[in-house]
Design a protein around this motif. Structure first.
Motif, PDB file in Angstrom:
ATOM      1  N   ASN A  71       0.835  -1.020  -0.072  1.00  0.00           N
ATOM      2  CA  ASN A  71       0.167   0.190   0.255  1.00  0.00           C
ATOM      3  C   ASN A  71       0.865   1.387  -0.029  1.00  0.00           C
ATOM      4  OD1 ASN A  71      -2.475   1.665   0.086  1.00  0.00           O
ATOM      5  ND2 ASN A  71      -1.821   1.978   2.529  1.00  0.00           N
ATOM      6  N   PRO A  72       0.857   2.237  -0.966  1.00  0.00           N
ATOM      7  CA  PRO A  72       0.362   1.778  -2.308  1.00  0.00           C
ATOM      8  C   PRO A  72       0.634   0.622  -3.019  1.00  0.00           C
ATOM      9  CG  PRO A  72       0.952   3.963  -1.893  1.00  0.00           C
ATOM     10  CD  PRO A  72       1.566   3.230  -1.095  1.00  0.00           C
ATOM     11  N   PRO A  91      -5.642   3.527  -7.037  1.00  0.00           N
ATOM     12  CA  PRO A  91      -4.456   2.582  -7.030  1.00  0.00           C
ATOM     13  C   PRO A  91      -4.372   1.674  -8.369  1.00  0.00           C
ATOM     14  CG  PRO A  91      -5.594   2.433  -4.929  1.00  0.00           C
ATOM     15  CD  PRO A  91      -6.341   3.542  -5.717  1.00  0.00           C
TER      16      PRO A  91
END
Length: 776
Positions: free
Chosen positions: A653-654, A676
């Protein structure tokens, strides 16, 4: 001797002297003004700019997303072609008034004599001809040539077509030829001449003996002679425009590939009278900051002007040395421009308000006089609409001709914070935020998607608290920071019409039933009664249609009510789609001046919707010599249609690999978060994302990150509120987090990974393996 002293000693010469002084100070003898008419597609206007003073003389609101400007051969008209509204406005250059609107997106071209104007409507194959004086339709013909991006007359009655697709990123058709057709051939049979890839700009040399094409997906300019033979001049990546100075003895070519921080400018000594081919020899080259997309030679030929699209500026360069002399800021997404030299008197006349603008401001003043101003308003919208009834969709006979529908009702809590911030809260927990022409839709589980438009109808709630000039700008969609496809009304078109015994002020359309955004105001009551909004729509293919349609129209008919405090607000909105009523909205639970916190509308922080940060990724650590950051296992290159499509969770994440959309986000600096699923595609294309999370505004940090990133190509800077770290850097299968700005570490990460392509080789089994690498 001082001329004034001489006059005092010779009274007989006084009359002649007064005349001399009068003429020497006359505006007519003042230095002419050089004006640039700039098509700012992101702000829906043509900006008239004085290039020497940097002053914006005026703005023309002729339609949504102007992208082509064509000056008539007699220099009396400017035709403004609009990408979004798919119209061409005919502007009188002496008065700035709009004289006609043609139903074509462009590109277009005048015949050399100016007696006719011809235009396609990209990407369609329908060619339309208009009288060059009256602009009445004279000719329509169906051709087999699609995606025509530029037009040029060459030779006797021969039209050349350059084809290019600037939109599609996956599986788009790539053209490497120009088409030629004789207009006196009713069948419009075309022949082709091979060029470089994507001949998006067509130019004639000063002798008229050679056609040149700027091949934007290649590195060369193609020269074509009258026999159809070709030769190439190889320069830099992405040729955009071709200019000539010194009577054709010097050729200037500007080159820019999207994503690059700089453009290349080339000068070449040229002799187009030489045979069998012109003598073209490289002279000078220079790099210019930004992305130059269009250019024009200045009066006298000593300077030329170039439009820096990402940098939002008009640059003046020396035609001999290529040295940058000056630059002037322009609007968002500038696409092209026209240079005109006028007298100071004409310049001052062009700065005046048009008759249409004066009428519009009077209409707005009347609207505003009916209600008291407020800073914000919140209310509940109860929406009733008809939707397909899937339970009855299998019926036959009559049901096939008329699909079964059912009526559904839903509620929506809406808050509007002036001037243009809107927050929708849906019953299922989803939220939609809109501000300044941008919008983000966020699902209950935290998925989000950017959308490039904001409904114009919400301006009807805000207009009572805005100055008149602000209402004009917002109606037109002239909002700084807007995306390319910003909805808006051509507010410089105002007419009074009568329909069914009532008088209306129609803003935005020349005639009834035009497929463009428009606002109708009752001339009797002073209230807006109808907002027509244009939007892109994908329709089922119609085998009988000549061209697939890209437009849809929604009409909102409004009923008003005056409430306590003298406030006026719409309480019922009836919705129509292409003339058919599809639902209505009732407004209740109205509250004014609640002063909601600004964070609720903050797109950069997703409006505070997502409180919980996703689980922190646990990427595998690697030794330092393998490169900056931490390694993350690959999740492949699978494609998804939209950020809302279902797919497995990311392992960082990301994300650093995995499912991604078929489209990219533009390289550079962004003010709102990037989904994303879109981020991953930029990483796959060799990009690096520099993202930051600021619970409270952090303008100093943002400036530092932007400065660090703009030193490199293929970098994106954006907010991303879904991480715990203040700064996070991602590349394909790599991630690094920072709690404070570190120019060295950020630079090292970008240097290590930017520009490295990660598309799988053919045959590796991913969804990308069946196609060639996308062309940006």
């Amino acid at each position: 001797m001082n001329p004034l002293l001489a006059l005092m000693r010779n009274p007989g010469a006084l009359a002649l002297g007064v005349l001399w002084l009068s003429l020497s100070s006359s505006p007519a003898m003042a230095k002419p003004a050089t004006l640039a008419y700039i098509a700012n597609a992101g702000n829906n206007h043509v900006q008239i700019l004085d290039v020497e003073t940097g002053q914006t003389v005026n703005k023309l609101y002729t339609g949504a997303a102007p992208w082509r400007l064509i000056e008539s051969p007699d220099e009396k008209r400017l035709l403004v072609q609009h990408w979004y509204s798919e119209t061409t406005a005919v502007v009188n250059l002496a008065t700035n008034e709009i004289e006609a609107v043609l139903p074509t997106r462009g590109p277009g071209v005048f015949t050399p004599k100016g007696d006719k104007f011809w235009s396609y409507s990209w990407p369609g194959s329908f060619l339309q001809g208009y009288d060059g004086k009256t602009f009445k339709a004279t000719d329509q013909r169906q051709t087999e040539d699609r995606s025509v991006y530029d037009l040029l007359f060459w030779g006797k009655d021969r039209l050349y077509l350059g084809q290019y697709d600037p939109i599609s990123k996956v599986g788009r058709q790539v053209f490497d030829f120009v088409m030629a057709a004789k207009l006196d051939d009713p069948k419009h049979v075309s022949s082709s001449v091979k060029t470089g890839t994507s001949p998006a700009k067509l130019v004639l040399d000063p002798t008229g003996e050679f056609l040149l094409t700027a091949n934007v997906d290649d590195r060369d300019v193609t020269m074509i002679n009258t026999n159809g033979a070709t030769a190439r001049v190889t320069l830099g990546a992405g040729p955009r425009d071709i200019l000539f100075t010194q009577g054709g003895k010097r050729m200037i070519v500007i080159c820019w590939k999207p994503g690059a921080r700089r453009s290349e400018v080339f000068t070449l000594s040229s002799n187009f009278k030489a045979r069998p081919w012109p003598e073209v020899k490289a002279d000078k080259t220079a790099e210019v900051e930004g992305g130059l997309v269009a250019a024009a030679v200045g009066p006298g030929g000593r300077v030329f002007y170039a439009l820096d699209r990402p940098g939002k500026r008009l640059v003046t360069l020396d035609a001999e040395t290529l040295k940058e002399l000056s630059s002037v800021p322009v609007g968002d997404e500038p696409t092209t421009f026209v240079i005109r030299q006028v007298s100071q008197r004409e310049r001052n006349r062009l700065a005046r308000k048009t008759e249409a603008r004066t009428r519009l401001e009077a209409v707005i003043a009347t609207m505003k006089s009916h209600g008291a101003p407020y800073a914000d308003v919140a209310f509940t919208e109860t929406m009733t609409s008809e939707v397909p009834d899937e339970a009855k969709a299998d019926g036959k006979g009559e049901a096939e001709a008329k699909p079964a529908t059912k009526t559904v009702t839903s509620t929506l809590k809406t808050t509007i914070n002036l001037p243009d911030s809107v927050r929708h809260e849906f019953a299922d927990g989803g939220v939609r935020l809109a501000q300044g022409g941008r919008a983000i839709s966020i699902s209950r589980d935290g998925r989000f998607q950017n959308t490039p438009r904001q409904d114009l109808v919400y301006l009807l709630y805000a207009l009572y608290g805005l100055p008149t000039e602000e209402v004009v700008r917002h109606l037109a969609g002239d909002v700084p920071g807007s995306p390319y496809l910003r909805n808006g009304i051509a507010v410089d078109i105002v007419r009074t019409v009568e329909e069914e015994g009532h008088r209306y002020h129609a803003i935005g359309a020349m005639g009834s039933h035009e497929t463009v955004s428009q606002l109708w105001v009752s001339a009797e009551t002073g209230f807006p009664v109808s907002v027509v909004e244009q939007f892109p729509v994908m329709r089922p293919k119609n085998p009988h249609a000549q061209d697939e349609g890209f437009r849809g129209l929604t009409e909102t008919r409004v009923t008003y009510q005056k409430v306590d405090g003298g406030y006026v607000i719409p309480v019922k909105l009836s919705r129509y789609l292409d003339g058919k009523e599809v639902g209505w909205v009732g407004v209740s639970d109205i509250r004014f001046n609640q002063h909601p916190p600004a964070e609720r509308f903050d797109l950069a922080r997703l409006g505070g919707v997502l409180k919980a940060v996703p689980k922190k990724a646990e990427p595998a650590k690697v030794s330092a010599h393998e490169g900056p950051g931490l390694a993350v296992a690959s999740q492949g290159n699978e494609h998804v249609g939209t950020p809302f499509d279902e797919h497995g969770p990311y392992n960082s994440n990301p994300p650093t690999s995995g499912p991604h959309t078929a489209y990219l986000t533009e390289w550079g600096v962004h003010a709102i978060p990037i989904p994303p699923e879109t981020q991953v595609h930029n990483l796959e294309d060799g990009g690096v994302l520099v993202q930051y999370s600021c619970p409270t505004p952090c303008p100093d940090l943002v400036k530092q990150l932007e400065a660090a990133a703009t030193k490199h190509d293929r970098v994106v800077v954006a907010p991303y509120p879904l991480v715990e770290s203040r700064i996070v850097l991602t590349a394909w299968e790599r991630i690094e987090t920072l709690n404070e700005f570190d120019d060295h570490r950020i630079g090292a990460f970008i240097e290590a990974y930017a520009g490295k392509d990660h598309h799988p080789a053919k045959g590796e089994g991913s969804s990308d393996a069946s196609r060639e690498k996308e062309q940006e």
